[in-house]
Structures are given as structure tokens and as C-alpha cells.
Write a protein that holds these residues in place. Structure first.
Motif, mmCIF file in Angstrom:
data_model
loop_
_atom_site.group_PDB
_atom_site.id
_atom_site.type_symbol
_atom_site.label_atom_id
_atom_site.label_comp_id
_atom_site.label_asym_id
_atom_site.label_seq_id
_atom_site.Cartn_x
_atom_site.Cartn_y
_atom_site.Cartn_z
ATOM 1 N N ARG A 113 1.029 -1.373 0.014
ATOM 2 C CA ARG A 113 0.241 -0.172 -0.294
ATOM 3 C C ARG A 113 1.174 1.234 -0.176
ATOM 4 N N PHE A 114 2.018 1.447 0.718
ATOM 5 C CA PHE A 114 2.720 2.562 0.675
ATOM 6 C C PHE A 114 3.501 3.054 -0.699
ATOM 7 N N ASN A 115 3.948 1.134 -1.222
ATOM 8 C CA ASN A 115 4.418 1.965 -2.631
ATOM 9 C C ASN A 115 3.892 1.961 -3.444
ATOM 10 N N GLU A 116 2.199 1.644 -3.397
ATOM 11 C CA GLU A 116 1.524 2.120 -4.960
ATOM 12 C C GLU A 116 0.821 3.078 -4.352
ATOM 13 N N GLY A 117 0.456 3.338 -3.287
ATOM 14 C CA GLY A 117 0.222 5.271 -3.237
ATOM 15 C C GLY A 117 -0.730 5.138 -2.567
ATOM 16 N N THR A 118 -1.409 3.965 -1.803
ATOM 17 C CA THR A 118 -2.990 3.684 -1.536
ATOM 18 C C THR A 118 -3.161 4.127 -0.234
ATOM 19 N N PHE A 119 -1.781 4.214 0.498
ATOM 20 C CA PHE A 119 -1.441 5.085 1.851
ATOM 21 C C PHE A 119 -0.462 5.682 1.935
ATOM 22 N N TYR A 120 -0.274 7.020 2.790
ATOM 23 C CA TYR A 120 0.937 8.233 1.673
ATOM 24 C C TYR A 120 0.911 8.751 3.629
ATOM 25 N N ALA A 121 2.688 9.078 3.583
ATOM 26 C CA ALA A 121 2.820 9.316 4.461
ATOM 27 C C ALA A 121 4.414 10.458 4.250
ATOM 28 N N ALA A 122 3.962 11.071 4.461
ATOM 29 C CA ALA A 122 5.700 11.931 4.394
ATOM 30 C C ALA A 122 6.796 11.588 5.802
ATOM 31 N N SER A 123 6.722 10.461 5.446
ATOM 32 C CA SER A 123 8.158 9.252 5.363
ATOM 33 C C SER A 123 8.666 8.225 5.532
ATOM 34 N N TYR A 124 10.307 8.137 5.905
ATOM 35 C CA TYR A 124 10.442 7.154 5.203
ATOM 36 C C TYR A 124 10.031 5.697 6.149
#
Length: 394
Positions: free
Chosen positions: A21-32
Motif C-alpha cells: 500500500r505504501f509503494n502503490e500510494g494507497t497509503f501515504y505519509a511523508a516519512s521514510y
């Protein structure tokens, strides 16, 4: 970090889905984020809690005897995250609860570092803020959550104050914030339908990540390195509260869920019972190769003895050994430090003012309940009339 216990596949599923989900952009947060999906590959294949060497990896963050645990610490040391989220599952049906007709209904339980020697940016106020935020987000999705709570005969408390698990061990060694997330395992005995563990865990990871991103400034504000003469607790105990612990419980016989008082003394806090002041450095005799190897696995740096030539030294004498109040705990040494001139050429010196200096105290101080009883080369010296081999450079 997921999968320290190989028999918890839901943690690996949640971590893998989080990455997708992080890689797909389904879940986004401005952190590493660095995500360890499977911390125990051998256990995952065998479906066992322990690894192939029969080590419980989440009880190995003190001795680092397993290569998997050592690898986790080496990565944290190099990548230097501001927050570590350790993901597990727990059994809701427990014999000690059945005596009260109780079953845990919480789909997620959360906890934080509990050892009083730990100094991190995430203090009690920030922990409450994180708990409230995640609880609120999960409640919006009809996922029950609460602080991780253990119920034993006559005793109610939160997570262990020991430093063998990732939650306390990583926080103590690297002065970083950690959060434990425990998902409720499905059981054939369940009378109600609960959110699948991997789904609840995924949502809780995302909520925690969302909270951490919003509080990045506070999490980045790590405490400074240890200072000489800094006070460090080396022994502690659970402390009671007059108020009972109230939490939701499911009736094992009827299946209904209600908020109830939990029987037993609620030991809500952990209080120091013995503290020391940090020296400039600890001296480990050259012949204690096992102790030096342990400090090496932790990445604790040694220093040249030349910078300490003019410093005074102290040694401990063991006066007595008193049985511990807990039945399964090691006897408690009574010690006195005395000034004594020591030839430093026979020692390797480890400065106590580096990151991890508080861990040094818990590993090496003779009255610590955490280190010496578990380190054979030190445990065998804990006897009345002996001189403790570790010296303090002051």
C-alpha cells in the motif's frame, strides 16, 4: 518489524500489505520507512515461535545470541530510525482469565517502553497522545483497542520492565522510541466475529505511522548522550495503584462485551529501587572475553586507555547475597564501591557517556537485576567476599 515469532503469520501478512500500500500510494505519509517483514525466517517456515536454534528472538535483545537479533540491532545502529514499531499477536483465551469468565476482546493492544532506565523523546505525555490517536482512529473503524495488559492471579500490570525484548531493548540501547502492537489471534472458541488479525494489524500500523509523521519533530528530538554522574536505575519493581484497572472484557460463556473492573492489584507503574551514577567509563578485564564479545555485538565502542590515565578508579566488593522477593529471580548482591588504584593496561575501557551508556550500567553494574545474573562470566563472581571484576573509571 514483524515476524520475530514464527508462529505469528498475521504479522508478516500485515507488514507485507503495508509495504504494498505504501509503494502503490494507497497509503501515504511523508516519512521514510524500513519494513522488516520476516524477522524469523526459520520459525516462519516451521511455524514455530523460536528460530532454528531454539532462540526466542523477542527475548534475545539483551544477549544478542541469535544472528537474527544481532542483525536487527546492526541495522538500527546504521539506519538510526526515530521510531521502531514491533508487531506481534496474542492469545485472547487464557486460563488465568477464564477463572473470571473473561476473554480479551481487544483486536489491538499497544504498549511502550517500561524500564525506568530508558531515556527517549517519547515521554509519558507523548505516549498518551499516541495511544489516544491510534485508539480513536481504530474506533472509527470498529476495531477495539487498549493498552497491553497482563492479568495474573492477584496482579494486573502492563508489559514487562525487563530489557530482553525489542520494545525495551532497542529503546535502551539506541535511545529511540518504540511501540509494541499486539493483534488478537482468531480462536475457534470465539463467540463473536472479530476483525481478522492481519487487517487490524495493518490498520494499526498505518494509524501509528500517521501519528508518527505528525509528531516527527518530537520523535527526532532524541535525548543527548549520557553524562558522567547521570543517575541510572539498575533495579526496579512494579508499583501498585489504589484504583482498579478497568477495561473491556468479553464473557467467555455468554459472549457479551462490557467494561469491567479487573480483579487484582493494579501495578500501574514501574519504580526504581536502586540507582547508580554513571562513571566516565567501565573497565572490562581482558580475560573476560565473553563480556567483551557481548558489548561488541551491541556495538558499544571502546576507547584508548590513554585518555583515562589520570582518572581515579573504583572497584566493588560483594558483601552479601540476599534472596530476591520474586521466586524465580536471582539473589540480590549488596556491594560497596571503594577507591583503588588499578593498572588500566589489563582492561578494555568502554565510555559510559556514549549512546548506550545506560545499557552499559544495566549490563555491568553488579547490583543490576538485568545483566550480571545472565552473563556467566559475571554471575560466577557474585558471591559474598569476592571482588567484582568490572571497574569504574571516575
Amino acid at each position: 518489524m514483524a515476524g520475530q515469532h514464527g508462529d505469528e503469520p498475521e504479522t508478516r501478512q500485515a507488514a507485507a500489505e503495508f509495504v504494498s500500500r505504501f509503494n502503490e500510494g494507497t497509503f501515504y505519509a511523508a516519512s521514510y520507512a524500513a519494513v522488516l517483514i520476516d524477522a524469523n525466517p526459520d520459525g516462519a517456515i516451521a511455524g514455530t515461535r523460536r528460530n532454528a536454534r531454539e532462540a526466542d528472538l523477542n527475548r534475545d535483545h539483551l544477549l544478542l545470541s541469535a544472528p537474527e537479533s544481532a542483525a536487527v540491532h546492526a541495522f538500527v545502529d546504521s539506519w538510526k530510525p526515530h521510531l521502531v514499531i514491533d508487531v506481534h499477536t496474542y492469545r485472547p483465551w487464557r486460563r488465568e482469565l477464564m477463572a473470571f469468565d473473561f476473554v480479551y476482546p481487544q483486536e489491538i493492544m499497544i504498549d511502550f517502553p517500561t524500564n525506568p532506565a530508558i531515556s527517549i523523546s517519547m515521554g509519558s505525555a507523548l505516549q498518551r497522545n499516541a495511544m489516544d490517536f491510534v485508539h480513536g482512529r481504530l474506533s472509527n473503524g470498529n476495531i477495539r483497542s487498549d493498552r497491553y495488559t497482563l492479568i495474573r492471579p492477584g496482579i494486573v500490570r502492563h508489559s514487562s520492565n525487563d530489557i530482553v525484548d525489542a520494545r525495551n531493548g532497542l529503546a535502551l540501547r539506541f535511545a529511540i522510541s518504540t511501540i509494541l502492537i499486539e493483534g488478537r489471534r482468531s480462536s475457534p472458541n470465539d463467540l463473536l466475529s472479530f476483525t481478522p488479525p492481519s487487517v487490524a494489524l495493518l490498520r494499526s500500523i498505518e494509524c501509528t505511522f500517521e501519528w508518527a509523521t505528525a509528531h516527527a519533530r518530537q520523535l527526532r528530538n532524541r535525548p543527548p548522550c549520557c553524562k558522567e554522574q547521570e543517575v541510572v536505575p539498575v533495579r526496579c519493581r512494579y508499583s501498585g495503584s489504589r484504583a482498579a484497572r478497568h477495561m473491556e472484557m468479553q464473557s467467555a460463556s455468554k459472549g457479551d462485551i462490557a467494561r469491567v473492573p479487573i480483579p487484582g492489584a493494579y501495578l500501574s507503574t514501574v519504580r526504581p529501587t536502586n540507582s547508580i551514577r554513571l562513571p566516565k567509563a567501565y573497565g572490562v578485564p581482558l580475560e573476560l572475553t565473553g563480556v567483551r564479545a557481548l558489548l561488541g555485538r551491541h556495538g558499544i565502542a571502546s576507547s584508548s586507555i590513554e585518555s583515562f590515565r589520570s582518572s581515579a578508579t573504583e572497584v566493588y566488593g560483594i558483601d552479601a547475597m540476599t534472596p530476591a522477593s520474586e521466586a524465580d529471580a536471582a539473589p540480590v548482591p549488596t556491594c560497596k564501591a571503594r577507591a583503588e588504584s588499578v593498572n588500566l593496561d589489563g582492561y578494555v575501557l568502554f565510555p559510559a557517556t556514549q549512546t548506550g551508556g545506560r545499557l552499559l550500567a544495566l549490563l555491568l553494574e553488579p547490583e543490576s537485576q538485568f545483566g550480571p545474573p545472565r552473563i556467566p562470566e559475571l554471575a560466577e563472581t557474585l558471591r559474598p567476599g569476592s571482588t567484582y571484576p568490572i571497574i569504574r573509571v571516575v
